[in-house]
Design an enzyme around this catalytic site. Structure first.
Site, PDB file in Angstrom:
ATOM      1  N   TYR A  39      27.406  51.079  45.084  1.00 56.48           N
ATOM      2  CA  TYR A  39      28.403  51.490  44.091  1.00 56.48           C
ATOM      3  C   TYR A  39      28.015  52.833  43.482  1.00 56.48           C
ATOM      4  O   TYR A  39      28.839  53.763  43.415  1.00 56.48           O
ATOM      5  CB  TYR A  39      28.512  50.426  43.005  1.00 56.48           C
ATOM      6  CG  TYR A  39      29.501  50.749  41.913  1.00 56.48           C
ATOM      7  CD1 TYR A  39      30.864  50.636  42.138  1.00 56.48           C
ATOM      8  CD2 TYR A  39      29.075  51.145  40.645  1.00 56.48           C
ATOM      9  CE1 TYR A  39      31.782  50.920  41.130  1.00 56.48           C
ATOM     10  CE2 TYR A  39      29.975  51.430  39.636  1.00 56.48           C
ATOM     11  CZ  TYR A  39      31.330  51.313  39.882  1.00 56.48           C
ATOM     12  OH  TYR A  39      32.235  51.590  38.877  1.00 56.48           O
ATOM     13  N   SER A  83      32.542  56.696  37.736  1.00 55.17           N
ATOM     14  CA  SER A  83      31.851  55.742  36.865  1.00 55.17           C
ATOM     15  C   SER A  83      30.632  56.419  36.270  1.00 55.17           C
ATOM     16  O   SER A  83      30.066  57.344  36.862  1.00 55.17           O
ATOM     17  CB  SER A  83      31.416  54.516  37.672  1.00 55.17           C
ATOM     18  OG  SER A  83      30.487  53.731  36.944  1.00 55.17           O
ATOM     19  N   GLY A 129      43.100  45.985  35.701  1.00 54.20           N
ATOM     20  CA  GLY A 129      41.974  46.737  35.153  1.00 54.20           C
ATOM     21  C   GLY A 129      42.310  48.092  34.581  1.00 54.20           C
ATOM     22  O   GLY A 129      43.352  48.309  33.956  1.00 54.20           O
ATOM     23  N   ILE A 130      41.401  49.038  34.814  1.00 55.25           N
ATOM     24  CA  ILE A 130      41.561  50.393  34.296  1.00 55.25           C
ATOM     25  C   ILE A 130      42.817  51.037  34.874  1.00 55.25           C
ATOM     26  O   ILE A 130      43.547  51.743  34.166  1.00 55.25           O
ATOM     27  CB  ILE A 130      40.308  51.235  34.601  1.00 55.25           C
ATOM     28  CG1 ILE A 130      39.124  50.726  33.769  1.00 55.25           C
ATOM     29  CG2 ILE A 130      40.552  52.710  34.314  1.00 55.25           C
ATOM     30  CD1 ILE A 130      37.804  51.399  34.093  1.00 55.25           C
ATOM     31  N   GLY A 131      43.088  50.793  36.144  1.00 54.42           N
ATOM     32  CA  GLY A 131      44.282  51.362  36.763  1.00 54.42           C
ATOM     33  C   GLY A 131      45.550  50.915  36.070  1.00 54.42           C
ATOM     34  O   GLY A 131      46.475  51.702  35.850  1.00 54.42           O
ATOM     35  N   THR A 178      46.718  54.476  42.061  1.00 53.70           N
ATOM     36  CA  THR A 178      46.314  53.534  43.105  1.00 53.70           C
ATOM     37  C   THR A 178      45.563  52.365  42.471  1.00 53.70           C
ATOM     38  O   THR A 178      44.809  52.541  41.506  1.00 53.70           O
ATOM     39  CB  THR A 178      45.437  54.203  44.172  1.00 53.70           C
ATOM     40  OG1 THR A 178      44.163  54.552  43.616  1.00 53.70           O
ATOM     41  CG2 THR A 178      46.116  55.452  44.730  1.00 53.70           C
ATOM     42  N   GLY A 179      45.790  51.178  43.006  1.00 54.57           N
ATOM     43  CA  GLY A 179      45.155  50.003  42.425  1.00 54.57           C
ATOM     44  C   GLY A 179      45.556  49.781  40.987  1.00 54.57           C
ATOM     45  O   GLY A 179      44.762  49.309  40.170  1.00 54.57           O
TER      46      GLY A 179
END
Length: 261
Positions: free
Chosen positions: A152, A139, A18-20, A13-14
């Site tokens: 967050y 995270s 970035g990291i995805g 997902t996503g």
């Protein structure tokens, strides 16, 4: 190393940025068919082109149950889903006393409910088939709570509890659920943040990063942003290791002073 994922289906997902994106790229390069979602088809198409020919994107907003169903149905068209990476998330720097109720709800919707909605569908099918692996991208802020990123930090901590709770549902099966805690990574959004900070302070980006590690993350052992590709490798290793279930894998550059994780 052969991770045994050739021909298998992975949802990230996503996964357009970035990291995805790095995770999706690693799954693809190891032989899997990768499904990513987002809100804009043109951005998905560009991301899939960058990932490779076995990458496919679908417009599906996981802020809604309908979007989760769309993603799950699209992925099922390629075969049973063996890997689900819950990667969607938002972050910003804020003053706890100024964060509105609506913004708190947005954090829970993005950082938790998106993962809950798609996991509700995909994990159930995995348990029925007795095969599959789920990872929640949390995270290091889940453990090292950050005062100017309270929403967050709180939602990423909640994600660890969600992951372990769902792992309990896999007892005695060949399905696994784990979480992964990256540290500060050189994604587009993080680099943009430091570029903006450097401009605001009248410094170079390198100086702003040096100050960050000196003042904010002095315990970080690498003292540099993490290459997203390292998380791609780490997540694939975690998801294909049958000995790992109900755990949190930490990849934070040594920021958290702990011998565990």
């Amino acid at each position: 190393m052969d991770f045994g994922i050739t021909g298998k289906i992975a949802i990230v997902t996503g996964g357009a940025t970035g990291i995805g994106h790095a995770i999706a790229k690693t799954f693809h390069d190891e032989g899997a068919t990768v499904i990513i979602n987002g809100r804009t088809q043109s951005k998905l198409d560009a991301a899939c082109n960058a990932i490779g020919p076995r990458a496919h994107g679908v417009v599906a907003d996981l802020l809604t149950a309908e979007g989760a169903a769309t993603l799950a149905d699209f992925a099922a068209g390629f075969g049973p889903v063996s890997y689900l990476v819950n990667n969607i998330g938002v972050f910003d720097v804020n003053d706890f006393f100024e964060v509105s109720d609506d913004r708190w709800i947005e954090y829970f919707q993005h950082n938790l409910m998106t993962a809950i909605r798609i996991s509700r569908i995909v994990l159930k099918d995995m348990l029925t088939r007795n095969e599959g692996s789920v990872v929640f991208i949390s995270s290091e802020a889940a453990i090292r709570s950050i005062g100017n990123m309270t929403p967050y930090s709180v939602t990423k901590t909640a994600m660890l509890g969600l992951s372990r709770s769902l792992a309990e549902l896999t007892r005695g099966t060949d399905v696994r659920v784990n979480s992964y805690m990256p540290g500060t990574t050189a994604t587009e959004s993080v680099q943009g943040y430091f570029e903006g900070l450097a401009k605001e302070l009248g410094k170079t980006v390198e100086a702003a990063l040096s100050d960050f590690y000196r003042d904010v993350q002095p315990s970080n052992l690498s003292q540099k942003l993490i290459d997203p590709a390292m998380h791609g490798r780490g997540v694939v290793q975690l998801m294909t290791n049958s000995a790992m279930n109900g755990v949190t894998h930490r990849a934070d550059g040594g920021t958290i002073r702990s011998i565990f994780g």
